[in-house]
Design an enzyme around this catalytic site. Sequence first.
Site, PDB file in Angstrom:
ATOM      1  N   PRO A  85      33.421  45.761  34.901  1.00 52.81           N
ATOM      2  CA  PRO A  85      33.697  44.958  33.704  1.00 52.81           C
ATOM      3  C   PRO A  85      35.056  45.131  33.056  1.00 52.81           C
ATOM      4  O   PRO A  85      35.528  44.223  32.371  1.00 52.81           O
ATOM      5  CB  PRO A  85      32.574  45.375  32.732  1.00 52.81           C
ATOM      6  CG  PRO A  85      32.120  46.702  33.212  1.00 52.81           C
ATOM      7  CD  PRO A  85      32.306  46.703  34.692  1.00 52.81           C
ATOM      8  N   LYS A 188      44.957  35.643  38.176  1.00 49.40           N
ATOM      9  CA  LYS A 188      43.636  35.508  37.566  1.00 49.40           C
ATOM     10  C   LYS A 188      43.729  35.456  36.042  1.00 49.40           C
ATOM     11  O   LYS A 188      43.043  34.659  35.388  1.00 49.40           O
ATOM     12  CB  LYS A 188      42.739  36.674  37.988  1.00 49.40           C
ATOM     13  CG  LYS A 188      41.374  36.712  37.295  1.00 49.40           C
ATOM     14  CD  LYS A 188      40.567  35.435  37.566  1.00 49.40           C
ATOM     15  CE  LYS A 188      39.254  35.418  36.762  1.00 49.40           C
ATOM     16  NZ  LYS A 188      38.257  36.358  37.285  1.00 49.40           N
TER      17      LYS A 188
END
Length: 332
Positions: A85, A188
């Site tokens: 995460p 990204k």
Amino acid sequence: MERRPRRSRKRNARDWRMTRMQVGVIGLGKMGSGMVRALLEAGHTVTVYDVSGSAVDRIVEMGAIPEDSSAEVGAAAEVVLMSLPSPQEVFDAVGGESGLLSLPTRNLVIVDTSTVDPATTRRLATDAAATGVAYLDAPVLGRPDACGEWTLPVGGERSAFEAARPVLETIASRIYHVGEAGTGNAIKLLNSLMFGAINVATAEMFAAAALIGVSPRTLYEIISESRAATMSPLFRELGEKILDRDFSPVFTVELLCKDNSLAMKMIEEAGGSLVLGNTIRSLNSLVRSAGYGDEDTGAITKLYEKLLNVSISAEAGHLNTSVKRAGSGKAP
């Protein structure tokens, strides 16, 4: 930069399924679970680790082999995929006391598919190289349920990219070698800023439509069915969820805040500042502070409803569906 052509899921004879590898997966959330499933279906041997025992139990039922630490996954694998995460979890998985580099295996390739900043990747790639381990950043562009059709911009050494190719081609249909370590992360994060912009614009447009008496459903259906340049798959998906008041998380406000903050930090460290990027970051922070951090990013609609004193109908109507104003008895 190399672009890999789109591949059909129906393959035969001499293709990537003929290359069986020992693969590790660390992080068994939605993305990691999808990767394990695809790898097992392709015939790879898969070892796994997650801090959540229940997550491991679910994956073991698929046929994966559990390990007790990231280090043990690395010792058993040729390629290790990480799906974690935040940068801190990535640091722990790689350089922690029981991290991948604590039991380094020469010729191991670590592939981080998480969304982290380029600086994190460059630091870990340097640490890995010192122990004879290769390190790639290959963050995912795509939804969890699209594993196998993902796009991966991959940063790192070309030799490591080629070594990991049979694994990468299992989980993605488009693979780009984009340069040195951290370059995939940069792409990204810029994509995440675009996501944030479309998310904000969709919610703001619907609320503005309600304010001036135009049905958001009418607006949505016309744009979705048009050939207008403003129509995108993300707009179509977000718009439907917002109009249905479905804020169950596909991608949470909390994660978008994290990704956009990493993107803005990257820009600021390069000496720049983004007007729209800062606005998006501030708006998402307000949504999170309002208690909607665990909801889908479309929950930003609730902020706009309060700002403009409108309420978008929860009914999934058709053209000319009316919009209820705040105070009409319709719950926001």
